[in-house]
Write a protein that holds these residues in place. Structure first.
Motif, PDB file in Angstrom:
ATOM      1  N   ALA A   9       0.796  -1.132  -0.102  1.00  0.00           N
ATOM      2  CA  ALA A   9       0.011  -0.011  -0.015  1.00  0.00           C
ATOM      3  C   ALA A   9       1.066   1.213   0.204  1.00  0.00           C
ATOM      4  O   ALA A   9       2.006   1.217   0.623  1.00  0.00           O
ATOM      5  CB  ALA A   9      -0.835   0.123   1.269  1.00  0.00           C
ATOM      6  N   ARG A  10       0.284   2.222  -0.446  1.00  0.00           N
ATOM      7  CA  ARG A  10       1.345   3.350  -0.818  1.00  0.00           C
ATOM      8  C   ARG A  10       1.386   4.165   0.678  1.00  0.00           C
ATOM      9  O   ARG A  10       0.413   4.066   1.355  1.00  0.00           O
ATOM     10  CB  ARG A  10       0.540   4.403  -1.728  1.00  0.00           C
ATOM     11  N   ARG A  11       2.347   4.686   0.877  1.00  0.00           N
ATOM     12  CA  ARG A  11       2.349   5.613   2.277  1.00  0.00           C
ATOM     13  C   ARG A  11       1.292   6.665   2.247  1.00  0.00           C
ATOM     14  O   ARG A  11       1.154   7.186   1.233  1.00  0.00           O
ATOM     15  CB  ARG A  11       3.830   6.157   2.576  1.00  0.00           C
ATOM     16  N   ARG A  12       0.842   7.001   3.505  1.00  0.00           N
ATOM     17  CA  ARG A  12      -0.105   8.107   3.462  1.00  0.00           C
ATOM     18  C   ARG A  12       0.929   9.505   3.343  1.00  0.00           C
ATOM     19  O   ARG A  12       2.071   9.504   3.988  1.00  0.00           O
ATOM     20  CB  ARG A  12      -0.834   7.998   4.621  1.00  0.00           C
ATOM     21  N   PRO A  13       0.579  10.458   3.025  1.00  0.00           N
ATOM     22  CA  PRO A  13       1.165  11.838   3.122  1.00  0.00           C
ATOM     23  C   PRO A  13       1.398  12.245   4.612  1.00  0.00           C
ATOM     24  O   PRO A  13       0.808  11.846   5.504  1.00  0.00           O
ATOM     25  CB  PRO A  13       0.032  12.880   2.509  1.00  0.00           C
ATOM     26  N   ARG A  14       2.750  12.693   4.669  1.00  0.00           N
ATOM     27  CA  ARG A  14       3.216  13.220   5.979  1.00  0.00           C
ATOM     28  C   ARG A  14       2.100  14.018   6.769  1.00  0.00           C
ATOM     29  O   ARG A  14       1.649  15.097   5.983  1.00  0.00           O
ATOM     30  CB  ARG A  14       4.505  13.752   5.647  1.00  0.00           C
ATOM     31  N   GLY A  15       1.751  13.737   7.873  1.00  0.00           N
ATOM     32  CA  GLY A  15       1.023  14.415   8.689  1.00  0.00           C
ATOM     33  C   GLY A  15      -0.422  14.344   8.600  1.00  0.00           C
ATOM     34  O   GLY A  15      -1.347  14.900   9.069  1.00  0.00           O
ATOM     35  N   SER A  16      -0.687  13.364   7.637  1.00  0.00           N
ATOM     36  CA  SER A  16      -2.340  12.809   7.516  1.00  0.00           C
ATOM     37  C   SER A  16      -2.541  11.514   8.425  1.00  0.00           C
ATOM     38  O   SER A  16      -3.687  11.209   8.229  1.00  0.00           O
ATOM     39  CB  SER A  16      -2.547  12.378   6.222  1.00  0.00           C
ATOM     40  N   GLY A  17      -1.766  11.219   9.182  1.00  0.00           N
ATOM     41  CA  GLY A  17      -2.252  10.120  10.179  1.00  0.00           C
ATOM     42  C   GLY A  17      -1.716   8.836   9.786  1.00  0.00           C
ATOM     43  O   GLY A  17      -1.135   8.605   8.695  1.00  0.00           O
ATOM     44  N   SER A  18      -2.261   7.810  10.356  1.00  0.00           N
ATOM     45  CA  SER A  18      -1.914   6.383  10.076  1.00  0.00           C
ATOM     46  C   SER A  18      -3.224   5.419  10.209  1.00  0.00           C
ATOM     47  O   SER A  18      -3.984   5.793  10.896  1.00  0.00           O
ATOM     48  CB  SER A  18      -0.802   5.795  10.783  1.00  0.00           C
ATOM     49  N   ILE A  19      -3.311   4.426   9.343  1.00  0.00           N
ATOM     50  CA  ILE A  19      -4.216   3.453   9.443  1.00  0.00           C
ATOM     51  C   ILE A  19      -3.857   2.049   9.463  1.00  0.00           C
ATOM     52  O   ILE A  19      -2.871   1.755   8.676  1.00  0.00           O
ATOM     53  CB  ILE A  19      -5.262   3.362   8.219  1.00  0.00           C
ATOM     54  N   PHE A  20      -4.275   1.236  10.374  1.00  0.00           N
ATOM     55  CA  PHE A  20      -3.706  -0.183  10.566  1.00  0.00           C
ATOM     56  C   PHE A  20      -4.756  -1.116  11.101  1.00  0.00           C
ATOM     57  O   PHE A  20      -5.608  -0.422  11.595  1.00  0.00           O
ATOM     58  CB  PHE A  20      -2.546  -0.067  11.402  1.00  0.00           C
ATOM     59  N   HIS A  21      -4.784  -2.304  10.920  1.00  0.00           N
ATOM     60  CA  HIS A  21      -5.628  -3.435  11.386  1.00  0.00           C
ATOM     61  C   HIS A  21      -4.999  -3.864  12.736  1.00  0.00           C
ATOM     62  O   HIS A  21      -3.993  -4.105  12.889  1.00  0.00           O
ATOM     63  CB  HIS A  21      -5.655  -4.538  10.441  1.00  0.00           C
TER      64      HIS A  21
END
Length: 161
Positions: A9-21
Motif C-alpha cells: 500500500a502506498r504511504r500516506r502523506p506526512r502529517g495525515s495520520g496512520s491506518i492499520f488493522h
C-alpha cells in the motif's frame, strides 16, 4: 534470481495520520493528528471501525478544531461520542438542541467568555426553571471540560478557576 514483485500500500502523506488493522481488537484503527501537546509532541485522535472503508469515512470527518469552530460544531460531535445510558443521552441532547445551540451555538468556541455564559444563563432564567438552567449549564460545562482537556481552550468559561 529475480526479485518477487510485491504490492505494498502506498504511504500516506506526512502529517495525515496512520491506518492499520489491530488483530487483538479485530478492528481497523486510524490515528489522526489534531494538535500539539504542551511538551511539543503531537496530539492524536483515534478512530476505529470494523472495516477499512468505514474507517476511511470516519477518518475523513475528523478535523482538529480550528479558530473558527463554533459551539455548535463542538457540542454536536461531543454529544455523539458520549457513552451514557439512553435516558442521559436524551436529556443531554435536549439541553444541547433546545437551549445551548439556539443561544450560544453561533459563537466561536475560542471566544466564549464568562460574560457570554452569564448572558445565556440570564436569558434561560427568564423562561425556564432554575433546575433546567442548572442542567443546561452542567451540559455546557461538561462539553467545555473536554475542550480544556484536549487543549482547545485554556480555561472553561462555565466554571472558571
Amino acid at each position: 534470481m529475480a526479485h518477487k514483485k510485491t504490492t505494498h500500500a502506498r504511504r500516506r502523506p506526512r502529517g495525515s495520520g496512520s491506518i492499520f488493522h489491530s488483530a487483538k481488537r479485530n478492528l481497523w484503527v486510524g490515528r489522526v493528528p489534531v494538535g500539539r501537546l504542551a511538551n511539543g509532541g503531537t496530539r492524536y485522535r483515534e478512530v476505529t471501525a470494523p472495516t477499512q472503508g468505514e474507517l476511511l469515512a470516519k477518518f475523513a470527518a475528523v478535523e482538529p478544531p480550528g479558530p473558527t469552530t463554533t459551539i455548535t460544531q463542538w457540542v454536536t460531535p461531543w454529544l455523539a461520542a458520549l457513552k451514557l445510558r439512553p435516558a442521559s443521552i436524551a436529556a443531554y441532547s435536549n439541553a444541547v438542541t433546545r437551549y445551548i445551540v439556539p443561544v450560544l451555538g453561533h459563537r466561536k468556541l475560542a471566544e466564549l467568555s464568562v460574560a457570554h455564559v452569564e448572558q445565556a444563563s440570564a436569558t434561560w432564567g427568564e423562561s425556564l426553571s432554575p433546575a433546567t438552567v442548572r442542567h443546561a449549564l452542567s451540559v455546557l460545562r461538561s462539553s467545555l471540560a473536554v475542550a480544556v482537556r484536549r487543549g482547545v481552550l485554556s480555561v472553561n468559561p462555565v466554571s472558571p478557576a
